[in-house]
Motif scaffolding. Structure first.
Motif, mmCIF file in Angstrom:
data_model
loop_
_atom_site.group_PDB
_atom_site.id
_atom_site.type_symbol
_atom_site.label_atom_id
_atom_site.label_comp_id
_atom_site.label_asym_id
_atom_site.label_seq_id
_atom_site.Cartn_x
_atom_site.Cartn_y
_atom_site.Cartn_z
ATOM 1 N N ILE A 3 -3.617 -7.508 -24.686
ATOM 2 C CA ILE A 3 -2.754 -8.420 -23.949
ATOM 3 C C ILE A 3 -1.632 -8.962 -24.837
ATOM 4 C CG2 ILE A 3 -4.231 -10.447 -24.399
ATOM 5 C CD1 ILE A 3 -3.405 -11.487 -21.633
ATOM 6 N N LEU A 4 -1.917 -9.211 -26.112
ATOM 7 C CA LEU A 4 -0.892 -9.732 -27.017
ATOM 8 C C LEU A 4 0.223 -8.723 -27.228
ATOM 9 C CD1 LEU A 4 -3.064 -11.534 -29.728
ATOM 10 C CD2 LEU A 4 -1.922 -12.531 -27.745
ATOM 11 N N SER A 10 6.760 -6.639 -23.566
ATOM 12 C CA SER A 10 7.547 -6.987 -22.377
ATOM 13 C C SER A 10 8.862 -7.656 -22.757
ATOM 14 C CB SER A 10 6.730 -7.888 -21.442
ATOM 15 O OG SER A 10 6.437 -9.122 -22.057
ATOM 16 N N LEU A 11 8.872 -8.411 -23.856
ATOM 17 C CA LEU A 11 10.129 -8.999 -24.319
ATOM 18 C C LEU A 11 11.072 -7.918 -24.832
ATOM 19 C CD1 LEU A 11 11.975 -11.357 -24.935
ATOM 20 C CD2 LEU A 11 10.713 -11.749 -27.054
ATOM 21 N N ARG A 12 10.542 -6.934 -25.521
ATOM 22 C CA ARG A 12 11.371 -5.819 -25.988
ATOM 23 C C ARG A 12 12.008 -5.108 -24.798
ATOM 24 N NH1 ARG A 12 11.105 -0.656 -25.924
ATOM 25 N NH2 ARG A 12 8.992 -0.665 -25.090
ATOM 26 N N THR A 255 16.870 -16.706 -29.360
ATOM 27 C CA THR A 255 16.537 -16.018 -30.618
ATOM 28 C C THR A 255 15.082 -15.554 -30.655
ATOM 29 O OG1 THR A 255 16.045 -18.157 -31.670
ATOM 30 C CG2 THR A 255 18.283 -17.283 -31.928
ATOM 31 N N MET A 256 14.360 -15.706 -29.547
ATOM 32 C CA MET A 256 12.960 -15.274 -29.487
ATOM 33 C C MET A 256 12.880 -13.765 -29.673
ATOM 34 S SD MET A 256 9.924 -16.664 -29.063
ATOM 35 C CE MET A 256 10.406 -18.214 -28.293
ATOM 36 N N ASN A 257 11.848 -13.315 -30.369
ATOM 37 C CA ASN A 257 11.639 -11.875 -30.544
ATOM 38 C C ASN A 257 10.155 -11.564 -30.430
ATOM 39 O OD1 ASN A 257 10.391 -12.167 -33.248
ATOM 40 N ND2 ASN A 257 12.455 -12.773 -33.884
ATOM 41 N N PRO A 258 9.799 -10.278 -30.285
ATOM 42 C CA PRO A 258 8.388 -9.927 -30.129
ATOM 43 C C PRO A 258 7.504 -10.410 -31.274
ATOM 44 C CG PRO A 258 9.767 -8.078 -29.491
ATOM 45 C CD PRO A 258 10.682 -9.108 -30.094
ATOM 46 N N GLU A 259 8.038 -10.438 -32.467
ATOM 47 C CA GLU A 259 7.259 -10.896 -33.622
ATOM 48 C C GLU A 259 6.884 -12.373 -33.471
ATOM 49 O OE1 GLU A 259 8.979 -7.233 -34.249
ATOM 50 O OE2 GLU A 259 10.130 -9.083 -33.893
#
Length: 268
Positions: A3-4, A10-12, A255-259
Motif C-alpha cells: 500500500i505504501l 500514484s503521486l508519480r 513540492t511533495m514527492n513520492p519519497e
C-alpha cells in the motif's frame, strides 16, 4: 507494505499525467481548491452552469461535487455533470459539507447518492454520521463530534453505498468494504484555516483520476494533505501564524514527492 509503494506511485503518475479535474464546489474555498489542484500537478476547471457542465465533464478525468454553497440551479448542474461522469466512467468525489445542519443539504445529499454512482465520499465525522442516519453534532458546517468509532462508521457507510468513505479529522479514516485504514498525519493548524476539507476532496479527485483503485487514491491524497500540514507547521517562524501557514501548506503540496510520502506517511 504494498500500500505504501502504491500510494507513492500514484503521486508519480499524477505528476506525469496532469489530469483535468472538474469542480462544482464551494465559493468560500474555490480558489484554494484550484490552487491545490495545480500544486499537486493537475489542472482545475470550476464550471458550474447547467448549460455547459455536461460538455466540460466530457474533457475531465474526475469530478468534485461540494454542497458547501448550495442552491437549486447548482444542484441540478451537479446531477447533470454527475450523470455525464458516470457515463464516461470517471471518479465522482462527493463532499457533503454541513449535511447534518439543514434539510436542504440532507435532501441534496440523498438525491446525489441516489441518482449518481459516487466513487468517494469525504466528510468530517458529523457529516458521515448524518449520511448513515445517526445523530450528528454540527455547528453551522463545522464538526463538533470526536472521532470515537470512526472506523466502524466509515465501514458501515461504505458497505451500504458501495463506495470509498473517508472521514477526516484528528485521525483520518478511509474505508472501502472490508479494507479500512487509519492515517495519523496532520497538524492542528489545518483546522484553523477554512477549506482544508474542500481542498482534500480536490486532492482525492486528483489521485483517483490516475489510479484504478480509489481506496489507494484516497489514502494517498489524505496522507499528502496531512504530511503537507506537518511540513508547513515546521517551516513557520515564531512570529508567523495562520496566514503564513496557509501559504506554506500550498508550498508543501507543490513540492511533495513520492519519497516524502514513503518516509513520512503514518498509517495502520
Amino acid at each position: 507494505m504494498d500500500i505504501l509503494y502504491n500510494v507513492a506511485d500514484s503521486l508519480r503518475l499524477l505528476r506525469e499525467k496532469r489530469p483535468l479535474i472538474h469542480h462544482i464546489t464551494n465559493y468560500v474555498s474555490i480558489n484554494d481548491c484550484a490552487n491545490i489542484t495545480l500544486g499537486i500537478g493537475a489542472s482545475p476547471v470550476m464550471a458550474e452552469d447547467i448549460d455547459e457542465v455536461q460538455e466540460m465533464v466530457s474533457f475531465a478525468s474526475a469530478l468534485v461535487l461540494n454542497i458547501g454553497m448550495l442552491n437549486p440551479r447548482k444542484l441540478e448542474a451537479m446531477i447533470v455533470a454527475g450523470q455525464q461522469a458516470v457515463q464516461k466512467g470517471i471518479p465522482i468525489i462527493f463532499d457533503p459539507v454541513g449535511v447534518g445542519a439543514t434539510k436542504l443539504r440532507m435532501d441534496a445529499a440523498h438525491r446525489i447518492l441516489t441518482e449518481l454512482q459516487v466513487t468517494v465520499i469525504r466528510g468530517n465525522l458529523s457529516e458521515i454520521k448524518a449520511l448513515l442516519g445517526l445523530s450528528s453534532d454540527m455547528h453551522g458546517v463545522d464538526c463538533l463530534a470526536e472521532a470515537d468509532n470512526g472506523r466502524e462508521i466509515a465501514q458501515k457507510l461504505s458497505e451500504r453505498l458501495g463506495c470509498v468513505v473517508a472521514i477526516t479529522g484528528r485521525t483520518d479514516v478511509v474505508a472501502y468494504g472490508s479494507r479500512v485504514c487509519s492515517i495519523y498525519n496532520g497538524h492542528a493548524l489545518l483546522a484553523g484555516i477554512t477549506g482544508t476539507g474542500c481542498m482534500t476532496a480536490s486532492l482525492i479527485a486528483c489521485f483517483c483520476s490516475v489510479t484504478n483503485d480509489p481506496f489507494i487514491g484516497t489514502v494517498a491524497s489524505i496522507a499528502t494533505m496531512g504530511i503537507a500540514g506537518e511540513l508547513a507547521e515546521k517551516r513557520l517562524t515564531p512570529n508567523e501564524g495562520l496566514g503564513t501557514f496557509r501559504v506554506r501548506l500550498l508550498d508543501a503540496i507543490s513540492t511533495m514527492n513520492p519519497e516524502n510520502l514513503l518516509q513520512l506517511i503514518k498509517l495502520s
